[in-house]
Motif scaffolding. Sequence first.
Motif, short mmCIF file in Angstrom:
data_model
loop_
_atom_site.label_atom_id
_atom_site.label_comp_id
_atom_site.label_asym_id
_atom_site.label_seq_id
_atom_site.Cartn_x
_atom_site.Cartn_y
_atom_site.Cartn_z
N LEU A 79 1.45 -11.43 -9.13
CA LEU A 79 2.77 -11.78 -8.69
C LEU A 79 3.78 -10.99 -9.43
CD1 LEU A 79 0.87 -14.36 -7.89
CD2 LEU A 79 2.48 -15.64 -8.67
N TYR A 80 4.92 -10.72 -8.59
CA TYR A 80 5.98 -9.65 -9.35
C TYR A 80 7.32 -10.25 -8.87
CZ TYR A 80 5.54 -7.24 -4.76
OH TYR A 80 5.38 -7.27 -3.29
N ASN A 81 8.28 -9.57 -9.66
CA ASN A 81 9.69 -9.77 -9.59
C ASN A 81 10.06 -11.47 -9.89
OD1 ASN A 81 9.86 -7.18 -8.85
ND2 ASN A 81 10.51 -7.94 -6.72
N ILE A 82 9.18 -11.60 -11.18
CA ILE A 82 9.24 -13.13 -11.54
C ILE A 82 10.63 -13.29 -12.47
CG2 ILE A 82 7.84 -14.97 -12.87
CD1 ILE A 82 5.27 -13.61 -12.03
N GLN A 83 11.46 -14.48 -12.29
CA GLN A 83 12.21 -14.66 -13.26
C GLN A 83 12.18 -16.14 -13.53
OE1 GLN A 83 16.01 -13.37 -11.26
NE2 GLN A 83 15.48 -11.14 -11.62
N GLY A 84 12.41 -16.63 -14.53
CA GLY A 84 12.25 -18.24 -14.64
C GLY A 84 11.07 -18.48 -15.75
N MET A 95 5.03 -15.42 -0.32
CA MET A 95 6.47 -15.46 -0.83
C MET A 95 6.34 -17.07 -1.32
SD MET A 95 6.18 -13.11 1.19
CE MET A 95 6.22 -14.33 2.90
N THR A 96 6.74 -17.03 -2.79
CA THR A 96 6.70 -18.55 -3.39
C THR A 96 8.08 -18.94 -3.97
OG1 THR A 96 4.49 -17.91 -4.04
CG2 THR A 96 5.49 -19.63 -5.38
N GLN A 144 5.49 -19.45 -10.31
CA GLN A 144 6.82 -19.23 -10.16
C GLN A 144 7.34 -18.43 -9.10
OE1 GLN A 144 4.61 -17.82 -12.49
NE2 GLN A 144 5.84 -17.45 -14.55
N ARG A 145 8.71 -18.45 -8.97
CA ARG A 145 9.27 -17.79 -7.70
C ARG A 145 9.00 -16.43 -7.85
NH1 ARG A 145 15.45 -18.51 -7.10
NH2 ARG A 145 14.91 -20.49 -6.03
N SER A 146 8.45 -15.69 -6.87
CA SER A 146 7.88 -14.43 -6.86
C SER A 146 7.49 -14.11 -5.51
CB SER A 146 6.76 -14.46 -7.86
OG SER A 146 5.50 -15.02 -7.59
N ILE A 147 7.04 -12.61 -5.64
CA ILE A 147 6.32 -12.20 -4.36
C ILE A 147 5.17 -11.96 -4.73
CG2 ILE A 147 6.06 -10.25 -2.67
CD1 ILE A 147 9.19 -10.03 -2.84
N GLU A 148 4.06 -12.18 -4.01
CA GLU A 148 2.59 -11.91 -4.77
C GLU A 148 1.91 -10.88 -3.72
OE1 GLU A 148 -1.66 -14.04 -5.08
OE2 GLU A 148 -0.05 -15.48 -4.11
N PHE A 149 1.39 -9.99 -4.55
CA PHE A 149 0.23 -8.95 -3.82
C PHE A 149 -0.98 -9.76 -3.97
CE2 PHE A 149 -0.63 -3.94 -3.90
CZ PHE A 149 -1.77 -4.17 -3.33
N PRO A 150 -1.57 -10.41 -2.93
CA PRO A 150 -2.77 -11.20 -3.24
C PRO A 150 -3.99 -10.19 -3.50
CG PRO A 150 -2.01 -11.38 -0.88
CD PRO A 150 -0.83 -10.71 -1.76
N ILE A 151 -4.68 -10.38 -4.29
CA ILE A 151 -6.13 -10.05 -4.50
C ILE A 151 -7.12 -11.28 -3.85
CG2 ILE A 151 -7.82 -8.91 -6.01
CD1 ILE A 151 -5.41 -8.02 -7.31
#
Length: 293
Positions: free
Chosen positions: A154-159, A182-183, A165-172
């Motif tokens: 999960l990247y671009n995490i803030q909070g 997108m969360t 958390q709110r983030s975009i995920e590169f799922p493995i």
Amino acid sequence: MRIDAKTTALLRGKHEHACRPRPHPRKMGLEGTPFSLSVRSNYLKIGGLVLFLCVCAASANAQATDIPAHGPAIVLFDGKNLDQFDTFLPSAGPNSDPNHVFTVEDGFVHVSGTEFGYFITKQEYKNYYLRAEFKWGEGTFAPRQGQARDSGILYNIQGPNKVWQRSIEFPINEGCTGDFWMTDGAAPSPIGPDGKAGARVTGPEGKASKIDRFNKGEFKNVTGFRDPINELEKPHGEWNVVELVNRDGHVWQYVNGKLANEGTDAFPASGRILFQSEGAEVFFRNIKVYPLK
């Protein structure tokens, strides 16, 4: 003594051989043998085969060819410790891991998968190239026992810390590695394999939405699943390379050197980066981030 014709020919041959100039000692070798041209040809063939095998070996650990210019690596995981990360487990809180969900062993991070949680960078990152390697272990655990092995970046995490958390995920995820998730309000505008932009997708508050990777086949949520049409992962137990480029909110996700997904205008566009424990045993190593030039 009579000498017949056969004996005469034999003696003449020995005389001619004895009188033939001998090669200089330093030139002995291929040049001094009657099969030098054939041997040279064989050596060239062998050399070509070795080069071909080297190229194949390099391809097995292929890096994406479209990675933009970047600076030297910031080593997030050096094979010795998780000093660049915090950990979080809902059952124990930050930096408390009584059940050893995250351990460092023999140069890699062993994620047991027995609890949901993550290890997350202490620093935020913007405009970067991330490279890491993973391979699956054996176990799957409740609530995902028997399902396709699952983890992710999960990247671009803030909070604040939470799952998730709110983030975009590169799922493995077996059969799905390279999708977008997108969360909690995160969003990109996808770009298809044909280069055409698609409709923007935003994850609902407290939930997530998905964009499939390119050319994805039908998915079955069972342990060991492999995409029958376009599997990007190597066979179970082998190391895989995952790469992420995040440039001003334009994101590219690569699996073993192949572009799996692309999007623009990502929200958020920067933040921390985490690696999941999500019900499956998984190993990570060689985690590095490179600032883009």
